[in-house]
Design an enzyme around this catalytic site. Structure first.
Site, PDB file in Angstrom:
ATOM      1  CB  ILE A  50      -0.019  11.325   9.247  1.00 32.30           C
ATOM      2  CG1 ILE A  50       0.083  10.167  10.249  1.00 32.30           C
ATOM      3  CG2 ILE A  50       1.362  11.748   8.743  1.00 32.30           C
ATOM      4  CD1 ILE A  50       0.814  10.490  11.553  1.00 32.30           C
ATOM      5  CE  LYS A  79      -5.062   0.386  10.291  1.00 32.80           C
ATOM      6  NZ  LYS A  79      -3.792   0.022   9.633  1.00 32.80           N
ATOM      7  N   GLY A  91       0.835  -1.220   0.000  1.00 30.04           N
ATOM      8  CA  GLY A  91       0.000   0.000   0.000  1.00 30.04           C
ATOM      9  C   GLY A  91       0.853   1.246   0.000  1.00 30.04           C
ATOM     10  CG  ASP A 103      -0.709   1.004  -3.789  1.00 29.56           C
ATOM     11  OD1 ASP A 103      -1.842   0.637  -4.147  1.00 29.56           O
ATOM     12  OD2 ASP A 103      -0.528   1.789  -2.835  1.00 29.56           O
ATOM     13  CB  ILE A 123      -2.328  -7.111   0.742  1.00 29.56           C
ATOM     14  CG1 ILE A 123      -3.406  -6.057   0.753  1.00 29.56           C
ATOM     15  CG2 ILE A 123      -0.971  -6.487   0.926  1.00 29.56           C
ATOM     16  CD1 ILE A 123      -4.121  -6.089   2.022  1.00 29.56           C
ATOM     17  CE1 TYR A 158      -7.544   2.719   9.148  1.00 34.56           C
ATOM     18  CE2 TYR A 158      -8.218   4.397  10.726  1.00 34.56           C
ATOM     19  CZ  TYR A 158      -7.246   3.805   9.942  1.00 34.56           C
ATOM     20  OH  TYR A 158      -5.963   4.313   9.947  1.00 34.56           O
TER      21      TYR A 158
HETATM   22  N1  LIG Z   1      -2.501   8.859   7.214  1.00 35.12           N
HETATM   23  C1  LIG Z   1      -2.868   8.860   8.506  1.00 35.12           C
HETATM   24  O1  LIG Z   1      -3.250   9.891   9.078  1.00 35.12           O
HETATM   25  C2  LIG Z   1      -2.803   7.570   9.274  1.00 35.12           C
HETATM   26  C3  LIG Z   1      -3.039   7.612  10.650  1.00 35.12           C
HETATM   27  C4  LIG Z   1      -3.047   6.426  11.371  1.00 35.12           C
HETATM   28  C5  LIG Z   1      -2.725   5.233  10.740  1.00 35.12           C
HETATM   29  N2  LIG Z   1      -2.469   5.232   9.405  1.00 35.12           N
HETATM   30  C6  LIG Z   1      -2.196   3.947   8.772  1.00 35.12           C
HETATM   31  O2  LIG Z   1      -1.011   4.016   7.993  1.00 35.12           O
HETATM   32  C7  LIG Z   1      -1.149   3.213   6.826  1.00 35.12           C
HETATM   33  C8  LIG Z   1      -0.865   4.054   5.594  1.00 35.12           C
HETATM   34  O3  LIG Z   1      -1.793   5.109   5.603  1.00 35.12           O
HETATM   35  P1  LIG Z   1      -1.973   6.094   4.366  1.00 35.12           P
HETATM   36  O4  LIG Z   1      -2.479   7.361   4.912  1.00 35.12           O
HETATM   37  O5  LIG Z   1      -0.772   6.087   3.493  1.00 35.12           O
HETATM   38  O6  LIG Z   1      -3.196   5.372   3.622  1.00 35.12           O
HETATM   39  P2  LIG Z   1      -3.761   5.689   2.169  1.00 35.12           P
HETATM   40  O7  LIG Z   1      -5.225   5.436   2.193  1.00 35.12           O
HETATM   41  O8  LIG Z   1      -3.287   7.000   1.691  1.00 35.12           O
HETATM   42  O9  LIG Z   1      -3.049   4.550   1.289  1.00 35.12           O
HETATM   43  C9  LIG Z   1      -3.397   3.203   1.398  1.00 35.12           C
HETATM   44  C10 LIG Z   1      -2.898   2.480   0.157  1.00 35.12           C
HETATM   45  O10 LIG Z   1      -3.366   1.127   0.217  1.00 35.12           O
HETATM   46  C11 LIG Z   1      -3.576   0.717  -1.117  1.00 35.12           C
HETATM   47  N3  LIG Z   1      -4.440  -0.455  -1.200  1.00 35.12           N
HETATM   48  C12 LIG Z   1      -5.788  -0.513  -1.110  1.00 35.12           C
HETATM   49  N4  LIG Z   1      -6.202  -1.777  -1.345  1.00 35.12           N
HETATM   50  C13 LIG Z   1      -5.105  -2.533  -1.561  1.00 35.12           C
HETATM   51  C14 LIG Z   1      -4.870  -3.905  -1.858  1.00 35.12           C
HETATM   52  N5  LIG Z   1      -5.889  -4.765  -2.008  1.00 35.12           N
HETATM   53  N6  LIG Z   1      -3.601  -4.333  -2.019  1.00 35.12           N
HETATM   54  C15 LIG Z   1      -2.559  -3.461  -1.885  1.00 35.12           C
HETATM   55  N7  LIG Z   1      -2.708  -2.157  -1.618  1.00 35.12           N
HETATM   56  C16 LIG Z   1      -3.971  -1.693  -1.462  1.00 35.12           C
HETATM   57  C17 LIG Z   1      -4.194   1.930  -1.792  1.00 35.12           C
HETATM   58  O11 LIG Z   1      -4.047   1.848  -3.202  1.00 35.12           O
HETATM   59  C18 LIG Z   1      -3.434   3.078  -1.158  1.00 35.12           C
HETATM   60  O12 LIG Z   1      -2.350   3.494  -1.972  1.00 35.12           O
HETATM   61  C19 LIG Z   1      -2.565   2.631   6.870  1.00 35.12           C
HETATM   62  O13 LIG Z   1      -2.524   1.327   7.374  1.00 35.12           O
HETATM   63  C20 LIG Z   1      -3.296   3.533   7.833  1.00 35.12           C
HETATM   64  O14 LIG Z   1      -4.307   2.860   8.521  1.00 35.12           O
HETATM   65  C21 LIG Z   1      -2.508   6.366   8.662  1.00 35.12           C
HETATM   66  C1  LIG Z   2      -6.348   8.868  12.096  1.00 36.87           C
HETATM   67  C2  LIG Z   2      -6.128   8.018  10.894  1.00 36.87           C
HETATM   68  O1  LIG Z   2      -6.149   6.686  11.160  1.00 36.87           O
HETATM   69  C3  LIG Z   2      -6.654   8.447   9.587  1.00 36.87           C
HETATM   70  N1  LIG Z   2      -6.037   9.683   9.186  1.00 36.87           N
HETATM   71  C4  LIG Z   2      -8.148   8.614   9.572  1.00 36.87           C
HETATM   72  O2  LIG Z   2      -8.603   9.696   9.841  1.00 36.87           O
HETATM   73  O3  LIG Z   2      -8.846   7.691   9.277  1.00 36.87           O
END
Ligand SMILES: NC(=O)c1ccc[n+]([C@@H]2O[C@H](COP(=O)([O-])OP(=O)(O)OC[C@H]3O[C@@H](n4cnc5c(N)ncnc54)[C@H](O)[C@@H]3O)[C@@H](O)[C@H]2O)c1
Ligand SMILES: C[C@@H](O)[C@H](N)C(=O)O
Length: 373
Positions: free
Chosen positions: A225, A199, A62, A88, A107, A195
Site C-alpha cells: 500500500i 497471515k 493497531g 494502539d 491486543i 509475517y
Molecule cells: N501497509 C501495507 O502495505 C499492508 C499490506 C498488506 C497488509 N497490510 C496489513 O494491514 C494492517 C495494517 O498495516 P499497517 O501498514 O498500518 O501496519 P503498521 O506496521 O504501519 O502498523 C501496525 C500498528 O500495530 C501496532 N501494534 C504493534 N503491536 C501491537 C500490540 N501489541 N497491540 C496493539 N497494537 C500493536 C503498532 O504500534 C502499529 O501502529 C496489518 O495487519 C498489515 O499486515 C498492510
Molecule cells: C505487502 C505488505 O504486507 C507489507 N507492505 C509488507 O511489505 O510487509
C-alpha cells in the site's frame, strides 16, 4: 438441551460442507453455548446485534500505523466521529488525538480488549495490529506474539460478542511454491516469513470460526500500500513510498530491491475503499471470506520512470537488501482478484500514472529537488 442440539447441527453442517468455501454457501450457525474461550461466569455479554438501520460502533486495533488513521477518517465520515475508536499501544500525534476517540489497547491484553468492546458496545472490529514482513523477520518472537496470539484474542472476543470482524491479509501470505503470475485466491500457500505464516493462520482461523461459530469474518489480501500522509511500518514494499519522499527531499533514491522486482501495489484510497465495501457487502454476496484485491503491479524501474516524469532530475541507484529481496522474490507478481470483482463489485480507481500524480500533489511537488543540486 438446546446447546447440544445446536452443537450437533453445527457439526453436521460443517461435515457436509466443502472445506474450501469456494462457491459453497453454508448457513453460519451462531452458538454462544460453544464459545471458543471459557469466560468467567460473571462476564457480560452485552452483544449488540447490528441492524442495517444503525451505524456500527467501530474499534480499530493497531490504528496508528500506515493504514489505521486513514481508515478511521473514512469510517468517521460515514458513521460519525464518535462511532469510530482508534486504538494502539503508541502515543497518538496531536492531530490524531483531537480528530476523534482514541484509546490505549494492547491486543495481547485479552481482558482489556474485551472491556473496551463491552464498554463501548463495539459491533465492528478492524484488526490492524501486526508486525510487517521485514520487521517480523528481525524479531520473530514478537511477530509471533502480536500476529498470532493477538489474533487469537481478537477472534475469541469477536465470536463472543457477535462482532463483524475485518482482518487484513497480504500478498505475503503466498510463497515461492504459489503460482506468482497471476496468483489466484485459492492455491498453494507456503510463505517463508513469520509475517506470511501468521497471515495464512489468520485467514484459516477466521474462516474456521466463521463455519464453526458463525463469526462474521471478512478478510482482504492487500497488495503493497502506497500513501503520502503516513509512513509504512517496516515491510518489503516500503521502497515504493520512500521513493516519493526522497525524490522531493534530495533528488536521490537508493532502492533496496532489484530494478526488475515486480510486486502488486495499490494506492491507499483504493485499499480503504475496498475495506469498507467488503464490510458493507451483504453476506449472501460473499462466496468466500478471504479475497485477493488488486490494482496495479510494477517494478522499481517502472515506478522510477513514472516518478521521473514529475522529477526528471531524480537519480536512482540500487543497493539490494538480501532479506527483503528474498521475500519479494517469493511473493506474487500479479494478483488475480476476479472473485472480488464478481462477488461484491470491487473496482480500483488508481493505476500507476494516477497514483504517482496523486502522491506528488499530496506531497507538494513545488518543494522538489531544487535544493539538492
Ligand atoms: N501497509 C501495507 O502495505 C499492508 C499490506 C498488506 C497488509 N497490510 C496489513 O494491514 C494492517 C495494517 O498495516 P499497517 O501498514 O498500518 O501496519 P503498521 O506496521 O504501519 O502498523 C501496525 C500498528 O500495530 C501496532 N501494534 C504493534 N503491536 C501491537 C500490540 N501489541 N497491540 C496493539 N497494537 C500493536 C503498532 O504500534 C502499529 O501502529 C496489518 O495487519 C498489515 O499486515 C498492510
Ligand atoms: C505487502 C505488505 O504486507 C507489507 N507492505 C509488507 O511489505 O510487509
Amino acid at each position: 438441551m438446546p446447546i447440544v442440539r445446536n452443537v450437533s447441527r453445527a457439526v453436521s453442517q460443517l461435515l457436509q460442507s466443502s472445506a474450501c468455501g469456494c462457491g459453497v454457501s453454508i448457513v453460519p450457525v451462531r452458538c454462544i453455548g460453544i464459545s471458543p474461550r471459557q469466560v468467567a461466569s460473571d462476564a457480560s455479554f452485552h452483544s449488540v446485534s447490528f441492524s442495517e438501520s444503525d451505524h456500527p460502533r467501530v474499534l480499530i486495533t493497531g490504528g496508528l500505523g500506515q493504514l489505521g488513521v486513514g481508515l478511521a477518517k473514512l469510517l468517521r465520515k460515514r458513521f460519525g466521529k464518535n462511532n469510530v475508536i482508534l486504538s494502539d499501544i503508541r502515543k497518538p500525534a496531536d492531530h490524531v488525538f483531537y480528530s476523534g476517540p482514541f484509546i490505549y489497547s494492547d491486543i495481547l491484553d485479552y481482558k482489556n480488549l474485551r472491556e473496551i468492546v463491552v464498554n463501548n458496545r463495539i459491533t465492528w472490529l478492524f484488526h490492524y495490529s501486526a508486525l510487517l514482513s521485514a520487521v517480523g523477520e528481525a524479531n520473530v518472537p514478537l511477530a509471533r506474539a502480536v500476529n498470532i496470539t493477538g489474533l487469537h484474542n481478537v477472534l475469541d472476543i469477536a465470536a463472543e460478542h457477535n462482532l463483524r470482524l475485518f482482518v487484513p491479509s497480504t500478498i505475503g501470505a503466498f510463497g515461492p511454491t504459489s503460482p506468482r503470475d497471476p496468483t489466484p485466491d485459492l492455491c498453494i500457500q507456503r510463505p517463508r516469513t513469520i509475517y506470511g505464516v501468521s497471515k495464512v493462520h489468520a485467514e484459516l482461523m477466521g474462516e474456521y470460526y466463521h463455519y464453526r461459530y458463525g463469526l462474521d469474518f471478512r478478510c482482504l489480501r492487500y497488495p503493497g500500500i502506497i500513501s503520502a500522509d503516513s509512513q509504512p511500518g517496516g515491510g518489503t514494499t516500503d521502497y515504493a513510498v520512500q521513493i516519493f519522499h526522497d525524490a522531493i527531499k534530495t533528488g536521490k533514491f537508493e532502492c533496496n530491491l532489484k530494478p526488475d522486482t515486480r510486486l502488486p501495489m495499490m494506492y491507499i484510497d483504493d485499499c480503504l475503499k475496498a475495506t469498507l465495501e467488503v464490510m458493507e457487502a451483504p453476506a449472501e454476496a460473499l462466496s468466500m471470506r478471504t479475497y485477493n484485491i488488486s490494482a496495479m503491479s510494477f517494478t522499481p524501474e517502472e515506478l522510477a520512470q513514472e516518478v521521473q516524469k514529475h522529477v526528471p532530475e531524480l537519480q536512482v541507484t540500487y543497493n539490494v537488501d538480501a532479506v527483503r529481496q528474498a521475500i519479494a522474490d517469493s511473493w506474487p507478481m500479479n494478483f488475480d482478484d476476479s472473485n472480488a470483482r464478481r462477488d461484491w463489485g470491487w473496482k480500483h480507481d488508481y493505476d500507476l500514472p494516477e497514483l504517482v500524480s496523486t502522491m506528488f500533489s499530496f506531497l507538494g511537488s513545488d518543494s522538489r529537488i531544487a535544493q539538492a543540486n
